[in-house]
Design an enzyme around this catalytic site. Structure first.
Site, mmCIF file in Angstrom:
data_model
loop_
_atom_site.group_PDB
_atom_site.id
_atom_site.type_symbol
_atom_site.label_atom_id
_atom_site.label_comp_id
_atom_site.label_asym_id
_atom_site.label_seq_id
_atom_site.Cartn_x
_atom_site.Cartn_y
_atom_site.Cartn_z
ATOM 1 N N GLY A 213 9.744 -77.200 16.591
ATOM 2 C CA GLY A 213 9.403 -75.960 15.904
ATOM 3 C C GLY A 213 9.739 -74.749 16.742
ATOM 4 N N PRO A 215 9.600 -71.255 18.847
ATOM 5 C CG PRO A 215 10.928 -70.147 20.404
ATOM 6 C CD PRO A 215 10.925 -70.668 19.006
ATOM 7 C CB THR A 217 5.252 -72.845 15.795
ATOM 8 O OG1 THR A 217 6.041 -73.658 16.654
ATOM 9 C CG2 THR A 217 6.156 -71.914 15.020
ATOM 10 N N GLY A 218 2.841 -73.144 18.303
ATOM 11 C CA GLY A 218 1.654 -73.891 18.709
ATOM 12 C C GLY A 218 1.908 -75.337 19.086
ATOM 13 C CE LYS A 219 7.784 -76.047 20.263
ATOM 14 N NZ LYS A 219 7.736 -74.633 19.844
ATOM 15 C CB THR A 220 2.229 -75.936 24.434
ATOM 16 O OG1 THR A 220 3.641 -75.760 24.548
ATOM 17 C CG2 THR A 220 1.684 -76.352 25.770
ATOM 18 C CG HIS A 435 21.319 -45.033 13.233
ATOM 19 N ND1 HIS A 435 22.574 -45.390 13.646
ATOM 20 C CD2 HIS A 435 20.592 -46.169 13.234
ATOM 21 C CE1 HIS A 435 22.609 -46.678 13.895
ATOM 22 N NE2 HIS A 435 21.410 -47.188 13.657
ATOM 23 C CD GLU A 436 16.545 -46.245 13.150
ATOM 24 O OE1 GLU A 436 16.261 -47.164 12.341
ATOM 25 O OE2 GLU A 436 17.211 -46.464 14.187
ATOM 26 C CG ASP A 511 22.373 -51.175 13.712
ATOM 27 O OD1 ASP A 511 21.307 -51.756 14.008
ATOM 28 O OD2 ASP A 511 22.475 -49.960 13.539
HETATM 29 P P1 ADP Z 1 4.848 -73.243 21.548
HETATM 30 O O1 ADP Z 1 4.533 -74.294 22.554
HETATM 31 O O2 ADP Z 1 5.148 -73.785 20.200
HETATM 32 O O3 ADP Z 1 5.886 -72.269 21.984
HETATM 33 P P2 ADP Z 1 2.209 -72.462 22.169
HETATM 34 O O4 ADP Z 1 1.462 -73.688 21.856
HETATM 35 O O5 ADP Z 1 2.507 -72.212 23.585
HETATM 36 O O6 ADP Z 1 3.538 -72.382 21.338
HETATM 37 O O7 ADP Z 1 1.410 -71.240 21.544
HETATM 38 C C1 ADP Z 1 1.118 -70.095 22.297
HETATM 39 C C2 ADP Z 1 -0.216 -69.523 21.888
HETATM 40 O O8 ADP Z 1 -0.174 -69.066 20.543
HETATM 41 C C3 ADP Z 1 -1.326 -70.534 21.910
HETATM 42 O O9 ADP Z 1 -1.890 -70.630 23.175
HETATM 43 C C4 ADP Z 1 -2.292 -69.983 20.892
HETATM 44 O O10 ADP Z 1 -3.105 -68.998 21.471
HETATM 45 C C5 ADP Z 1 -1.394 -69.318 19.894
HETATM 46 N N1 ADP Z 1 -1.132 -70.191 18.743
HETATM 47 C C6 ADP Z 1 0.053 -70.698 18.377
HETATM 48 N N2 ADP Z 1 -0.051 -71.433 17.265
HETATM 49 C C7 ADP Z 1 -1.347 -71.423 16.914
HETATM 50 C C8 ADP Z 1 -2.098 -72.011 15.847
HETATM 51 N N3 ADP Z 1 -1.522 -72.772 14.917
HETATM 52 N N4 ADP Z 1 -3.418 -71.797 15.810
HETATM 53 C C9 ADP Z 1 -4.015 -71.010 16.736
HETATM 54 N N5 ADP Z 1 -3.373 -70.437 17.762
HETATM 55 C C10 ADP Z 1 -2.051 -70.614 17.860
HETATM 56 ZN ZN ZN Z 2 20.643 -49.087 13.697
HETATM 57 MG MG MG Z 3 5.265 -74.393 24.419
#
Ligand code: ADP
Ligand code: ZN
Ligand code: MG
Length: 610
Positions: A213, A215, A217-220, A435-436, A511
């Site tokens: 997923g 970066p 998204t909460g994988k770690t 521009h904007e 752009d």
């Molecule tokens: P990844 O490893 O996917 O890059 P992380 O797990 O490091 O992402 O997420 C970083 C921080 O974002 C987490 O420590 C948490 O605080 C927050 N976070 C990410 N996803 C969630 C989620 N689904 N629910 C709650 N907190 C989240």
């Molecule tokens: Zn621009």
């Molecule tokens: Mg991570």
């Protein structure tokens, strides 16, 4: 970017060396100063004789012709500063001196001693000083080695990044908005809680789970929560640290990680950012350190093949590039299960906001529901950051409750970047405003385009101004019209400069990158060019020629990209010419107010929106 990267790599070295050098300089300096201060003044031999005659010499110590000694009472130092006296002294006895010094001394009642009156530096200290630089060097190397082994060190290799079961406090309560993957994870938790149950009925338990997923998204977080939920030890390592270490250590680190995990199974071994070592051997990364990478990867594969699932060790890995992984990693018995972690939808964002505001005091008007609607595309990490920024703004105000206004300000800062405090020359401001306005107006004019949320000519980061458009709902797929609209919008700034000033400035660089990137994907990956046809020409990374794409086809792709961007630019210029009045009124308003929100921006351009 690359320059900055190199800089970062060099600087830690300097920073590491500095304390060593400074320390050495200080020690050296202190010893020298101390030596100077302690050393007795050297007096002339005649002055010494006078003192002997005056019976003022208490004791002497002599090596060769050098005489050190002490007077009974202090006398003025010959040639010294006014009022300066001395008791201790050294003097050189001329070799031609024919006096009977010993007799004279005895007559004067002085003690002639065999031990020095002034204590010389001890042998130990002398040794230390002469070996000092060597010791420092050895110490420095040892320390460096220790650092490189990821904290292991030559002597302390046991020190793993291991976390005891009790210390993983993360549970599913901390992870929100991922209901669709929770059931899959629950299965793993269930297995880890009671591997015997699975063993009894002979079920093949999962062995490797890949979390894929974007970066943030909460994988770690999810991996930690799995360990926390199951209450098992969590061994984690980032794949990048395997290849940063001294050559040959990566593989042994892996072996160690698995050995330790097996000892305390059931356990989770988590390898973060596995794409750093698990890249397919054919794709990309053809530079140094390849062997190290491959050895480490092979060791992981060997370990995974080597243990039986009954042992209760589950390997989890995370990546944001599942597409570049070596297929060998994904074979059965290895990472045979992939869990895709997507950015949250609106409900998910609301839940995540709730999780992160658990300990944040919210004012009554702070509406998380509304905030979750205005943050499409944001990941869990973005939302956590947003809440934190809001709390910071509140704290800076000296208030106790986080208000809706604080959250709005935080959202602006997160989405647009922090404002830079510079005064822009008036001509530059005008140009930026046009521009904007060009970007914004084209976003408003095109049906189906993402609504314009904010326009600003306050410089932030490297940008002189920003126009922010986000979709109303979460979008999952895009059609060709929408994409063309995005390209037209991206070229809007440049088009406005041409319409108003007749020439284009360098401000349009990024752009153009956006526009070209979109066109490239349309042609090369999404089959949106009739001439190229519905084929995937451009791989997600690496050289397309490596996958057998002909030069001729690539030329056609280039032509098509150029055609699309050019057509879009012509449309952008035409649209802005046709709506010149609106462009002017939006620009005027922007110059006056600097930042316009959605309602203000549409009103300024003469649109009435419901
Ligand atoms: P990844 O490893 O996917 O890059 P992380 O797990 O490091 O992402 O997420 C970083 C921080 O974002 C987490 O420590 C948490 O605080 C927050 N976070 C990410 N996803 C969630 C989620 N689904 N629910 C709650 N907190 C989240
Ligand atoms: Zn621009
Ligand atoms: Mg991570």
């Amino acid at each position: 970017m690359t320059e900055r990267g190199q800089d970062n790599r060099k600087r830690p070295w300097l920073r590491r060396m500095a304390p060593v050098l400074i320390g050495y300089a200080i020690v050296f300096g202190l010893l020298t100063v101390q030596d100077r201060a302690d050393a007795p003044p050297t007096v002339a031999y005649t002055a010494f004789e006078q003192q002997v005659q005056a019976r003022n010499v208490a004791e002497v110590f002599s090596t060769g012709d050098t005489i050190e000694g002490k007077l009974r009472t202090a006398v003025a130092l010959p040639g010294g500063r006014k009022g300066e006296t001395y008791t201790k002294f050294t003097t050189e006895r001329p070799t031609f001196a024919a006096d009977d010094l010993l007799a004279a001394l005895e007559k004067s009642g002085a003690t002639v001693r065999a031990t020095p009156v002034v204590q010389q530096r001890g042998t130990l200290l002398n040794l230390l000083i002469s070996f000092g630089p060597v010791l420092l060097l050895v110490g420095f190397y040892w320390w460096m080695l220790k650092n490189q082994r990821g904290g292991g060190g030559l002597l302390g290799r046991r020190r793993e990044s291991r976390v005891q079961p009790g210390t993983v406090k993360t549970t599913f309560a901390d992870v929100a908005g991922i209901d669709e993957v929770k059931s899959e994870i629950s299965e793993i938790v269930d297995f880890l809680k009671d591997p015997a149950k699975y063993r009894r009925i002979g079920a093949r338990a999962p062995r490797g789970v890949l979390l894929a997923g974007a970066p943030g998204t909460g994988k770690t977080l999810l991996a930690r929560a799995t360990a926390g939920e199951a209450g098992v030890p969590f061994f984690s390592a980032s794949a990048a640290e395997f290849i940063e270490v001294v050559v040959g250590v990566g593989a042994s680190r892996v072996r160690e990680l698995f050995t330790e995990a097996r000892k305390v199974a059931p356990a989770i071994v988590f390898i973060d950012e596995i794409d750093a070592i698990g890249r397919s051997r054919s794709s990309g990364g053809g530079f140094g350190g390849n062997d190290e990478r491959e050895q480490t990867l092979n060791q992981i594969l060997t370990e995974m093949d080597g243990f039986s699932a009954e042992e209760g060790v589950i390997v989890m890995a995370a990546t944001n590039r599942p597409d570049v992984l070596d297929p060998a990693l994904l074979r059965p018995g290895r990472f045979d299960r992939t869990i895709t972690v997507s950015p949250p939808d609106q409900r998910g964002r609301l839940e995540i906001l709730r999780v992160h505001t658990r300990h944040v005091p919210l004012a009554a008007d702070a509406d998380l529901e509304r905030l979750s609607r205005s943050t499409p595309g944001m990941t869990g990490a973005d939302l956590a950051n947003l809440v934190n920024e809001g709390a910071l703004i509140t704290a800076r105000r000296g208030a106790d409750l986080v208000t809706a206004a604080d959250l709005a300000a935080a959202l602006e800062k997160v989405q647009l970047g922090a404002a830079r405090n510079v005064v822009m020359p008036e001509a530059e401001r005008r140009r930026t405003a046009y521009h904007e306005s060009g970007h914004a107006l084209l976003g408003m004019l095109q049906p189906g385009a993402d609504p314009v949320r904010k326009v600003s000519i306050i410089p932030r980061g490297r940008a002189l101004g920003v126009t922010l458009s986000t979709p109303d709902t979460d979008r999952y797929g895009y059609d060709e019209d929408y994409l063309r609209g995005r390209i037209i919008g991206a070229l809007g700034g440049m088009a406005a400069e041409e319409v108003i000033f007749g020439l284009v400035t360098t401000g349009a660089e990024s752009d153009l990158e956006v526009a070209t990137g979109l066109a490239r994907n349309m042609v090369g990956r999404w089959g949106m060019s009739a001439k190229v046809g519905p084929v995937s020409v451009l791989p997600s990374e690496g050289d397309p020629r490596a996958t057998g794409v002909s030069e001729q086809l690539l030329d056609t792709v280039d032509e098509e990209i150029r055609r699309i961007v050019e057509e879009c630019y012509v449309s952008a210029v035409k649209l802005l010419r046709d709506h010149h009045d609106q462009l002017e009124s939006l620009t005027e308003r922007l110059l006056e107010r600097e930042t316009l929100d959605e309602t203000e921006a549409y009103a300024a351009a003469g649109f009435t929106r419901v």
